[in-house]
Write a protein that holds these residues in place. Structure first.
Motif, PDB file in Angstrom:
ATOM      1  N   GLU A   1      88.662  68.441 110.294  1.00 18.30           N
ATOM      2  CA  GLU A   1      89.655  69.052 109.246  1.00 18.30           C
ATOM      3  C   GLU A   1      91.105  68.143 109.233  1.00 18.30           C
ATOM      4  OE1 GLU A   1      90.488  73.093 110.319  1.00 18.30           O
ATOM      5  OE2 GLU A   1      88.318  73.546 110.147  1.00 18.30           O
ATOM      6  N   PRO A   2      91.598  67.455 110.085  1.00 17.16           N
ATOM      7  CA  PRO A   2      92.878  66.896 110.030  1.00 17.16           C
ATOM      8  C   PRO A   2      92.643  65.661 109.351  1.00 17.16           C
ATOM      9  CG  PRO A   2      92.599  67.719 112.158  1.00 17.16           C
ATOM     10  CD  PRO A   2      91.319  67.969 111.595  1.00 17.16           C
ATOM     11  N   ALA A   3      91.242  64.746 109.370  1.00 14.07           N
ATOM     12  CA  ALA A   3      91.151  63.679 108.760  1.00 14.07           C
ATOM     13  C   ALA A   3      89.785  63.756 107.847  1.00 14.07           C
ATOM     14  CB  ALA A   3      91.051  62.472 109.719  1.00 14.07           C
ATOM     15  N   PRO A   4      89.697  64.529 106.812  1.00 16.73           N
ATOM     16  CA  PRO A   4      88.418  64.799 106.254  1.00 16.73           C
ATOM     17  C   PRO A   4      87.690  63.439 105.663  1.00 16.73           C
ATOM     18  CG  PRO A   4      90.360  65.517 104.835  1.00 16.73           C
ATOM     19  CD  PRO A   4      90.647  65.388 106.172  1.00 16.73           C
ATOM     20  N   ILE A   5      88.691  62.533 105.491  1.00 15.02           N
ATOM     21  CA  ILE A   5      88.090  61.317 104.748  1.00 15.02           C
ATOM     22  C   ILE A   5      87.613  60.362 105.836  1.00 15.02           C
ATOM     23  CG2 ILE A   5      88.470  59.169 103.347  1.00 15.02           C
ATOM     24  CD1 ILE A   5      90.263  61.010 101.691  1.00 15.02           C
ATOM     25  N   LEU A   6      88.587  60.202 106.860  1.00 16.04           N
ATOM     26  CA  LEU A   6      88.282  59.040 107.798  1.00 16.04           C
ATOM     27  C   LEU A   6      87.737  59.467 108.988  1.00 16.04           C
ATOM     28  CD1 LEU A   6      91.537  56.997 107.349  1.00 16.04           C
ATOM     29  CD2 LEU A   6      89.153  56.603 106.589  1.00 16.04           C
ATOM     30  N   PHE A   7      87.206  60.734 109.235  1.00 12.58           N
ATOM     31  CA  PHE A   7      86.874  61.291 110.551  1.00 12.58           C
ATOM     32  C   PHE A   7      85.847  60.795 111.396  1.00 12.58           C
ATOM     33  CE2 PHE A   7      83.941  63.503 107.698  1.00 12.58           C
ATOM     34  CZ  PHE A   7      82.970  64.188 108.669  1.00 12.58           C
ATOM     35  N   ILE A   8      84.574  60.251 110.340  1.00 12.43           N
ATOM     36  CA  ILE A   8      83.579  59.505 111.012  1.00 12.43           C
ATOM     37  C   ILE A   8      84.095  58.140 111.573  1.00 12.43           C
ATOM     38  CG2 ILE A   8      81.544  58.478 110.554  1.00 12.43           C
ATOM     39  CD1 ILE A   8      80.839  60.534 108.614  1.00 12.43           C
ATOM     40  N   ILE A   9      84.781  57.295 110.873  1.00 11.57           N
ATOM     41  CA  ILE A   9      85.339  56.075 111.490  1.00 11.57           C
ATOM     42  C   ILE A   9      85.947  56.431 112.757  1.00 11.57           C
ATOM     43  CG2 ILE A   9      86.656  54.117 110.863  1.00 11.57           C
ATOM     44  CD1 ILE A   9      85.709  54.250 108.212  1.00 11.57           C
ATOM     45  N   MET A  10      86.918  57.488 112.530  1.00 10.79           N
ATOM     46  CA  MET A  10      87.983  57.393 113.610  1.00 10.79           C
ATOM     47  C   MET A  10      87.272  58.018 114.955  1.00 10.79           C
ATOM     48  SD  MET A  10      91.128  59.297 111.533  1.00 10.79           S
ATOM     49  CE  MET A  10      91.971  59.542 113.398  1.00 10.79           C
ATOM     50  N   ALA A  11      86.425  58.888 114.537  1.00  7.88           N
ATOM     51  CA  ALA A  11      85.572  59.312 115.685  1.00  7.88           C
ATOM     52  C   ALA A  11      84.508  58.302 116.339  1.00  7.88           C
ATOM     53  CB  ALA A  11      84.457  60.449 115.363  1.00  7.88           C
TER      54      ALA A  11
ATOM     55  N   ASP B   1      79.011  58.089 124.770  1.00 14.37           N
ATOM     56  CA  ASP B   1      79.383  57.729 123.463  1.00 14.37           C
ATOM     57  C   ASP B   1      78.944  58.454 122.409  1.00 14.37           C
ATOM     58  OD1 ASP B   1      80.707  55.568 121.748  1.00 14.37           O
ATOM     59  OD2 ASP B   1      78.590  55.501 120.952  1.00 14.37           O
ATOM     60  N   ILE B   2      77.707  58.993 122.494  1.00 14.59           N
ATOM     61  CA  ILE B   2      77.250  60.159 121.599  1.00 14.59           C
ATOM     62  C   ILE B   2      77.948  61.458 121.761  1.00 14.59           C
ATOM     63  CG2 ILE B   2      75.308  61.663 120.612  1.00 14.59           C
ATOM     64  CD1 ILE B   2      75.229  58.574 119.858  1.00 14.59           C
ATOM     65  N   GLY B   3      78.007  61.720 123.242  1.00 11.05           N
ATOM     66  CA  GLY B   3      78.893  62.880 123.171  1.00 11.05           C
ATOM     67  C   GLY B   3      80.252  62.945 122.869  1.00 11.05           C
ATOM     68  N   LEU B   4      80.889  61.885 123.191  1.00  9.31           N
ATOM     69  CA  LEU B   4      82.299  61.888 122.873  1.00  9.31           C
ATOM     70  C   LEU B   4      82.429  61.737 121.174  1.00  9.31           C
ATOM     71  CD1 LEU B   4      83.881  59.254 125.371  1.00  9.31           C
ATOM     72  CD2 LEU B   4      84.444  61.709 125.213  1.00  9.31           C
ATOM     73  N   TYR B   5      81.524  61.097 120.534  1.00 11.88           N
ATOM     74  CA  TYR B   5      81.458  61.080 118.945  1.00 11.88           C
ATOM     75  C   TYR B   5      81.464  62.412 118.329  1.00 11.88           C
ATOM     76  CZ  TYR B   5      79.760  60.082 114.349  1.00 11.88           C
ATOM     77  OH  TYR B   5      79.387  60.042 113.111  1.00 11.88           O
ATOM     78  N   TRP B   6      80.533  63.240 119.241  1.00 11.02           N
ATOM     79  CA  TRP B   6      80.257  64.650 118.594  1.00 11.02           C
ATOM     80  C   TRP B   6      81.702  65.408 118.692  1.00 11.02           C
ATOM     81  CZ3 TRP B   6      80.558  69.612 120.768  1.00 11.02           C
ATOM     82  CH2 TRP B   6      80.150  70.542 119.859  1.00 11.02           C
ATOM     83  N   ILE B   7      82.331  65.306 119.817  1.00 14.00           N
ATOM     84  CA  ILE B   7      83.369  66.189 120.227  1.00 14.00           C
ATOM     85  C   ILE B   7      84.577  65.505 119.214  1.00 14.00           C
ATOM     86  CG2 ILE B   7      85.308  66.293 121.746  1.00 14.00           C
ATOM     87  CD1 ILE B   7      83.114  66.002 124.098  1.00 14.00           C
ATOM     88  N   PHE B   8      84.836  64.501 119.073  1.00 10.82           N
ATOM     89  CA  PHE B   8      85.828  63.929 117.962  1.00 10.82           C
ATOM     90  C   PHE B   8      85.316  64.161 116.872  1.00 10.82           C
ATOM     91  CE2 PHE B   8      86.806  60.511 121.468  1.00 10.82           C
ATOM     92  CZ  PHE B   8      88.062  61.225 121.746  1.00 10.82           C
ATOM     93  N   ILE B   9      84.072  64.396 116.212  1.00  9.05           N
ATOM     94  CA  ILE B   9      83.718  64.771 114.844  1.00  9.05           C
ATOM     95  C   ILE B   9      84.294  66.138 114.724  1.00  9.05           C
ATOM     96  CG2 ILE B   9      82.058  65.647 113.481  1.00  9.05           C
ATOM     97  CD1 ILE B   9      82.395  62.547 113.120  1.00  9.05           C
ATOM     98  N   GLN B  10      84.157  66.993 115.720  1.00 16.08           N
ATOM     99  CA  GLN B  10      84.570  68.470 115.657  1.00 16.08           C
ATOM    100  C   GLN B  10      86.229  68.560 115.422  1.00 16.08           C
ATOM    101  OE1 GLN B  10      82.063  70.365 115.145  1.00 16.08           O
ATOM    102  NE2 GLN B  10      80.969  68.716 115.732  1.00 16.08           N
ATOM    103  N   LEU B  11      86.758  67.643 116.254  1.00 14.02           N
ATOM    104  CA  LEU B  11      88.525  67.800 116.421  1.00 14.02           C
ATOM    105  C   LEU B  11      88.775  67.035 115.039  1.00 14.02           C
ATOM    106  CD1 LEU B  11      88.931  66.625 120.030  1.00 14.02           C
ATOM    107  CD2 LEU B  11      88.982  69.107 119.172  1.00 14.02           C
ATOM    108  N   LEU B  12      88.317  66.120 114.453  1.00 16.44           N
ATOM    109  CA  LEU B  12      89.163  65.315 113.422  1.00 16.44           C
ATOM    110  C   LEU B  12      88.549  65.807 112.180  1.00 16.44           C
ATOM    111  CD1 LEU B  12      89.031  61.735 114.987  1.00 16.44           C
ATOM    112  CD2 LEU B  12      90.803  63.421 114.966  1.00 16.44           C
TER     113      LEU B  12
ATOM    114  N   ILE C   1      85.405  55.048 116.335  1.00  9.76           N
ATOM    115  CA  ILE C   1      86.330  54.030 117.212  1.00  9.76           C
ATOM    116  C   ILE C   1      86.574  54.687 118.522  1.00  9.76           C
ATOM    117  CG2 ILE C   1      88.587  52.861 117.233  1.00  9.76           C
ATOM    118  CD1 ILE C   1      87.846  52.596 114.307  1.00  9.76           C
ATOM    119  N   ALA C   2      87.372  55.797 118.488  1.00  9.91           N
ATOM    120  CA  ALA C   2      87.612  56.573 119.675  1.00  9.91           C
ATOM    121  C   ALA C   2      86.618  56.657 120.772  1.00  9.91           C
ATOM    122  CB  ALA C   2      88.086  57.968 119.213  1.00  9.91           C
ATOM    123  N   ALA C   3      85.177  57.143 120.458  1.00  9.50           N
ATOM    124  CA  ALA C   3      84.259  57.330 121.353  1.00  9.50           C
ATOM    125  C   ALA C   3      83.713  55.854 121.881  1.00  9.50           C
ATOM    126  CB  ALA C   3      83.043  58.066 120.619  1.00  9.50           C
TER     127      ALA C   3
END
Length: 348
Positions: free
Chosen positions: A252-262, A239-250, A264-266
Motif C-alpha cells: 500500500e505505501p509503495a504500490p509501484i515499487l513494492f516488489i523491487i523494494m521488497a 530470503d523468501i520469507g522476508l520477501y513475503w513480509i515486505f510485500i505485505q508491508l510495502l 532488495i530489502a529481503a
C-alpha cells in the motif's frame, strides 16, 4: 632408519598388525610406536605380543577416542620425550601399508626434509573396491574445491611428516578419521609443501577390517560442505520469507515499487545472515575486508547468473529458462564456495 619413527594407531587389531610390525622391524626401522585406542581386554594378547619387540612402544587409551586422537597421542609422546627423530611415518594397522613403501617415504623425506610426503595409491586398478574408488574421487574433488590443493590420494594413512611440524598438527581439530583430512588442509594454510610417492594399493578382504563408519565419519570429513549447503538453504528460505513480509508491508505505501523494494530489502538481510553464518560457522575465519569481499562476490554472482541465463536463452536455446537458471546457479553455487574459501574468508 634410526632417523624415523613409525606410528600405528590400532583399534581391535588382528594378526595382520603383528605381521606388519615384524616386517617393519626386519626392514630396518628401529622405533615403532603403537597406540592402543581402547581396544579392550579381548585384544590384550595382541599388544602383549607387540611389546615383546624391543623396538616397539605401546601407548594406551583407556577407551576408544578415534584415529585422530591416537595420532595426536603419539605426536605428543615424541615431542614430550624430545626423541631425536627427523620425521615420523604414520601407517595403518590392517596390513594394507607395506614396509617397502615406508622405505620409499623415508627416502623421499631424506631428499625433501621440509615437505610432508604422502603415499599415494593407484585407484585406476580393477581390483580396487568400488566404494574406495568412488570415495577417493569424490573426496579428492571436494578437497580441491575447499583448499585449492590437487592430490592423488587424500585419504591415505601412509604419511611422512617432519617432526618440526608435529606441534602445529597437535592444534588441528578432529578426533577421528576427519583429522587426517583436516591435517592436509592445515598444511595448505600454513604453506607447508606436500609431495606424493606412489605406493602399492593393497585391499584385504575388500577392506572389511576398516573401522570407518560411513555415516558418522563421512559427516566429519564433509561437514564444511554440508554446513555451506545448509547455510545457503537457510538463507534462501529466509530470503523468501522476508520477501513475503515486505510485500505485505510495502504493497500500500509503495504500490509501484513494492516488489523491487521488497526484493532488495529481503536480499540484503538474508545476505547479512548468510555472511555471518559462513564466517563464524562454516569457514570460521575472515578479516575486516570479508564483508566488502562478500558483497562484491554476491554482486558478481548475481550479474553473472542473470547474464548467463539471458545469453543462453536468447542466443542458443530460446526455451527452458527455469532449467537454465537452476543449472547456472548450481555451477555458481560451487564457484561461490571456492571463492569464499580462497578469497572472501581467507586467512590474512
Amino acid at each position: 632408519m634410526n632417523q624415523f619413527a613409525i606410528i600405528i594407531p590400532a583399534y581391535k587389531p588382528d594378526q595382520k598388525c603383528l605381521n606388519t610390525v615384524e616386517k617393519i622391524i626386519d626392514t630396518g626401522f628401529d622405533r615403532v610406536i603403537i597406540v592402543d585406542d581402547g581396544s579392550g581386554t579381548e585384544y590384550k594378547h595382541i599388544f602383549n605380543s607387540l611389546e615383546t619387540f624391543e623396538e616397539v612402544t605401546v601407548l594406551k587409551h583407556a577407551v576408544n577416542k578415534g584415529k585422530g586422537r591416537a595420532l595426536k597421542t603419539a605426536f605428543r609422546y615424541i615431542l614430550t620425550n624430545q626423541f631425536p627423530f627427523e620425521a615420523v611415518i604414520t601407517a595403518d594397522a590392517d596390513g594394507q601399508h607395506l614396509a617397502s613403501d615406508m622405505v620409499k617415504l623415508s627416502e623421499q623425506l631424506l631428499e625433501t626434509p621440509d615437505k610432508v610426503v604422502l603415499g599415494a595409491r593407484d585407484f585406476s586398478k580393477k581390483e580396487i573396491p568400488f566404494r574406495s574408488r568412488f570415495g577417493n574421487r569424490f573426496t579428492r574433488l571436494l578437497f580441491r574445491l575447499s583448499t585449492g590443493t590437487v592430490l592423488t590420494d587424500t585419504q591415505t594413512g601412509l604419511r611422512g611428516i617432519p617432526v618440526k611440524y608435529l606441534s602445529q598438527l597437535l592444534e588441528v581439530k578432529g578426533e577421528r578419521f576427519e583429522y587426517e583430512m583436516n591435517m592436509l588442509a592445515s598444511l595448505r594454510k600454513n604453506e607447508v609443501e606436500v609431495t606424493e610417492v606412489t605406493i602399492e594399493t593393497v585391499y584385504i578382504d575388500d577392506n572389511k577390517s576398516s573401522h570407518f563408519n560411513p555415516l558418522r565419519d563421512s559427516y566429519h570429513i564433509y561437514k564444511i560442505f554440508i554446513f555451506y549447503g545448509l547455510s545457503g538453504g537457510a538463507s534462501f528460505v529466509l530470503d523468501i520469507g522476508l520477501y513475503w513480509i515486505f510485500i505485505q508491508l510495502l504493497r500500500e505505501p509503495a504500490p509501484i515499487l513494492f516488489i523491487i523494494m521488497a526484493t532488495i530489502a529481503a536480499r540484503i538481510l538474508s545476505s547479512l545472515f548468510n555472511y555471518y553464518i559462513n564466517r563464524n560457522k562454516v569457514f570460521k575465519q575472515g578479516s575486516r575486508k570479508s564483508l566488502i569481499r562478500y558483497f562484491a562476490l554476491a554482486a558478481f554472482i548475481m550479474l553473472t547468473s542473470a547474464g548467463s541465463v539471458h545469453l543462453l536463452y536468447a542466443e542458443w536455446l530460446g526455451r527452458g529458462e527455469v532449467i537454465l537458471k537452476i543449472l547456472v546457479d548450481t555451477i555458481l553455487f560451487i564457484f561461490g564456495f571456492v571463492a569464499q574459501r580462497a578469497w572472501v574468508f581467507r586467512k590474512e
